[in-house]
Scaffold this motif. Structure first.
Motif, mmCIF file in Angstrom:
data_model
loop_
_atom_site.group_PDB
_atom_site.id
_atom_site.type_symbol
_atom_site.label_atom_id
_atom_site.label_comp_id
_atom_site.label_asym_id
_atom_site.label_seq_id
_atom_site.Cartn_x
_atom_site.Cartn_y
_atom_site.Cartn_z
ATOM 1 N N ASP B 7 14.084 -19.494 -35.621
ATOM 2 C CA ASP B 7 15.053 -19.407 -35.359
ATOM 3 C C ASP B 7 14.405 -17.662 -34.723
ATOM 4 O O ASP B 7 13.074 -16.919 -34.832
ATOM 5 C CB ASP B 7 16.327 -19.197 -36.231
ATOM 6 N N ALA B 8 15.469 -16.891 -34.140
ATOM 7 C CA ALA B 8 15.734 -15.677 -33.245
ATOM 8 C C ALA B 8 14.898 -14.639 -33.695
ATOM 9 O O ALA B 8 14.305 -13.728 -32.863
ATOM 10 C CB ALA B 8 16.777 -16.177 -32.086
ATOM 11 N N HIS B 9 15.657 -14.818 -34.663
ATOM 12 C CA HIS B 9 15.613 -13.690 -36.003
ATOM 13 C C HIS B 9 14.216 -13.768 -36.989
ATOM 14 O O HIS B 9 14.029 -13.333 -37.615
ATOM 15 C CB HIS B 9 16.633 -12.699 -36.560
ATOM 16 N N GLY B 10 13.285 -15.195 -36.326
ATOM 17 C CA GLY B 10 11.727 -15.182 -37.415
ATOM 18 C C GLY B 10 11.851 -15.350 -38.340
ATOM 19 O O GLY B 10 10.998 -15.944 -39.236
ATOM 20 N N ALA B 91 12.955 -10.543 -47.341
ATOM 21 C CA ALA B 91 11.798 -11.523 -48.484
ATOM 22 C C ALA B 91 12.238 -12.552 -48.169
ATOM 23 O O ALA B 91 11.606 -13.785 -48.905
ATOM 24 C CB ALA B 91 12.069 -10.351 -50.463
ATOM 25 N N ALA B 92 14.038 -13.148 -48.052
ATOM 26 C CA ALA B 92 13.979 -13.626 -47.499
ATOM 27 C C ALA B 92 13.338 -14.855 -46.173
ATOM 28 O O ALA B 92 12.717 -16.154 -46.341
ATOM 29 C CB ALA B 92 16.135 -13.997 -46.780
ATOM 30 N N ARG B 93 13.381 -14.093 -45.878
ATOM 31 C CA ARG B 93 12.634 -14.159 -44.323
ATOM 32 C C ARG B 93 11.232 -14.691 -44.776
ATOM 33 O O ARG B 93 10.538 -15.832 -44.444
ATOM 34 C CB ARG B 93 12.453 -13.252 -43.447
ATOM 35 N N ILE B 94 9.669 -14.043 -45.691
ATOM 36 C CA ILE B 94 8.960 -14.407 -45.868
ATOM 37 C C ILE B 94 8.711 -15.658 -46.928
ATOM 38 O O ILE B 94 7.924 -16.258 -47.093
ATOM 39 C CB ILE B 94 8.518 -12.981 -46.592
ATOM 40 N N ALA B 95 10.152 -15.874 -47.598
ATOM 41 C CA ALA B 95 9.563 -17.014 -48.787
ATOM 42 C C ALA B 95 10.484 -18.675 -47.695
ATOM 43 O O ALA B 95 11.177 -19.204 -48.242
ATOM 44 C CB ALA B 95 10.954 -17.066 -49.575
ATOM 45 N N GLY B 96 10.851 -18.074 -46.474
ATOM 46 C CA GLY B 96 10.954 -19.443 -45.227
ATOM 47 C C GLY B 96 12.732 -19.571 -45.703
ATOM 48 O O GLY B 96 12.762 -21.034 -44.917
#
Lengths: 99, 104, 122
Positions: B7-10, B91-96
């Protein structure tokens, strides 16, 4: 002490009934919007029960008038304008909206 | 490597697209190199999301880590040391996972 | 300089899940208050108790509220109550719930409404 504000007609849903179950002596109920249909003769039992439980009853005069309900003829009911609405909210610790 | 759709925020659009290689690239975007301590948190987050369909905000993340990994790790100082800035979001972002909902 | 005063909040969910967004909004609201360290109690009243029903299987793309309920404790929404009469009336009193909310009879309901600084019905 709580000011309950009923916006839903008692013929449309359960808001009045639920309000009645949680309201206590010293609370007040203000009928506004479609809530003023609670003043219909056929809904009178609920209002009598509330009054018997020590709950003061008010209705927004403008919303009654708009719907052709003669609030002045209902004994024990305080008809208020918007200023009165504000005063009621200030006079109670909390307001709860029922819609 | 080319990353899956985001998404737009990666944040990954589909958490099924995630694997450890994807995580390493996402981490590199944050300037992080993942070690065992990071993976422990990332897998815990993924497991939590699988159970609740929810990426926890900071307070919930701290509580979750404390309950599962003990109070040495279940505190904001430890999580900030692993994921500096905004641990719940990073952490949520890196965890997908999606962006935590109640996260500033 | 102003000091922030903490106020207790009672969030009241009065709608069944999925048909409208209100049940989800109520849960989200409780979580948001808790995420900002505000003491919050969640009450499922009347039709709202259907939100607690076990065995929910919403289609993909629809937020699973039964699962979401499981996160409340992690946010510090420690107290979750359910309208005992409404549970019984809807046959939920004997069913396994998605979250073990504390059954509240009418006297408890009155107390909940009278003891929180703010009450928000959704």
């Amino acid at each position: 002490m709580t000011l309950h504000i009923l916006f839903e007609s008692p013929f449309a849903g359960h808001a009045l009934e639920e309000c009645r179950r949680v309201a206590g002596a010293g609370d007040a109920l203000l009928l506004a919007g479609d809530g003023v249909y609670a003043l219909a003769d056929t809904a009178a039992d609920a209002l009598h029960a509330l009054r018997a439980d020590g709950i003061a009853l008010f209705a927004l005069a403008e919303d009654c008038a708009a719907r052709g309900i003669a609030s002045a003829e209902v004994p024990g009911l305080g008809a208020v304008d918007y200023g009165g609405f504000v005063e009621l909210t200030l006079a109670h610790e909390r307001s709860v909206s029922w819609f | 490597m080319s990353l899956p759709a985001r998404d737009a925020h990666g944040f990954l659009l589909d958490r099924a697209d995630w694997n450890e290689d994807v995580a390493r690239v996402l981490a590199a975007e944050e300037g992080l190199t993942l070690g065992a301590a990071h993976w422990e948190i990332l897998y815990l987050l993924r497991e939590y999301h699988a159970a609740h369909e929810h990426a926890p905000a900071m307070r919930a993340l701290v509580g979750l880590v404390r309950r599962r990994l003990g109070s040495d790790k279940g505190n904001s100082v430890y999580l900030l040391s692993l994921f500096p800035g905004s641990p719940a979001r990073i952490a949520a972002r890196i965890a997908g996972l999606p962006k935590p909902e109640h996260c500033l | 300089m102003s000091t922030q005063r903490t106020r207790s909040v009672l969030v009241v969910c009065r709608s069944a899940p999925y048909g409208r967004s209100r049940a989800r909004d109520a849960i989200d609201l409780a979580m948001a208050f808790a995420a900002f360290e505000q003491p919050v109690t969640l009450l499922f009243l009347g039709e709202g108790v259907f939100t607690l029903a076990g065995g929910q299987q919403p289609p993909a793309g629809t937020r699973h509220l039964g699962k979401l309920l499981g996160t409340l404790a992690d946010y510090g929404v420690g107290q979750v109550f359910a309208d005992a009469a409404a549970l019984a009336e809807r046959g939920l009193a004997v069913r396994e719930l998605a979250l073990a909310a504390e059954p509240a009879h009418d006297d408890t309901l009155r107390e909940l409404f009278a003891t929180h600084d703010r009450v928000i019905t959704v």
